[in-house]
Design a protein around this motif. Sequence first.
Motif, PDB file in Angstrom:
ATOM      1  N   THR A  93       0.854  -1.190   0.000  1.00 52.14           N
ATOM      2  CA  THR A  93       0.000   0.000   0.000  1.00 52.14           C
ATOM      3  C   THR A  93       0.886   1.234   0.000  1.00 52.14           C
ATOM      4  N   ALA A  94       0.523   2.221  -0.781  1.00 52.38           N
ATOM      5  CA  ALA A  94       1.236   3.494  -0.858  1.00 52.38           C
ATOM      6  C   ALA A  94       0.245   4.610  -0.593  1.00 52.38           C
ATOM      7  N   GLU A  95       0.627   5.547   0.276  1.00 51.12           N
ATOM      8  CA  GLU A  95      -0.266   6.663   0.601  1.00 51.12           C
ATOM      9  C   GLU A  95       0.508   7.968   0.709  1.00 51.12           C
ATOM     10  N   VAL A  96      -0.115   9.043   0.265  1.00 52.39           N
ATOM     11  CA  VAL A  96       0.438  10.380   0.459  1.00 52.39           C
ATOM     12  C   VAL A  96       0.133  10.807   1.888  1.00 52.39           C
ATOM     13  N   VAL A  97       1.140  11.296   2.574  1.00 54.73           N
ATOM     14  CA  VAL A  97       0.946  11.867   3.903  1.00 54.73           C
ATOM     15  C   VAL A  97       0.765  13.377   3.778  1.00 54.73           C
ATOM     16  N   ARG A  98       1.641  13.995   2.979  1.00 57.73           N
ATOM     17  CA  ARG A  98       1.548  15.433   2.735  1.00 57.73           C
ATOM     18  C   ARG A  98       2.053  15.720   1.334  1.00 57.73           C
ATOM     19  N   ALA A  99       1.230  16.410   0.567  1.00 57.84           N
ATOM     20  CA  ALA A  99       1.604  16.771  -0.795  1.00 57.84           C
ATOM     21  C   ALA A  99       1.839  18.273  -0.875  1.00 57.84           C
ATOM     22  N   GLY A 100       3.093  18.674  -0.753  1.00 61.46           N
ATOM     23  CA  GLY A 100       3.455  20.072  -0.924  1.00 61.46           C
ATOM     24  C   GLY A 100       3.652  20.378  -2.399  1.00 61.46           C
TER      25      GLY A 100
END
Length: 149
Positions: free
Chosen positions: A108-115
């Motif tokens: 599983t891959a997830e974005v935590v914070r997308a700056g």
Amino acid sequence: MDNTTNPRLDFLRARIGLSMHSSPSPLGRWLNGTLKVAEYGRLAADYVVREEMTNPARVLHGGAAAAILDDLIGTMVFALGREYAYTSVNLTIDFLHAAGINETVTATAEVVRAGRNIIHCEGRINALDGKIIAKCATNLIQTSLKLNL
């Protein structure tokens, strides 16, 4: 464009349940997972541990686990639909359990914070019984390579 869809994410959504042999990544095609989830900022795929993905103890090689996580996270970031390509700056992995030949694992891959310039993500590989095989954190940075897709 809203953050729920874009052409890259739509392509992946159309591939749910299918082999990733059409991945934009040559390494992803070799890893050949089966896409399970394709959401904005989240991907999940199943992988069968093949002999050529193992170490001498015949369990998933740390490098293969890193490749699974890095490739799935990269594909997920690609599917955010941004104008420029992103590349990994770092990848910190904890190896917590073994997976043997012919076992199916779920990554599983997830974005935590997308700056704007840096995207922080987390990834995880789990055995079917829920045990964590490996987990990672990574930062990807925007490059100057404009994407045409």
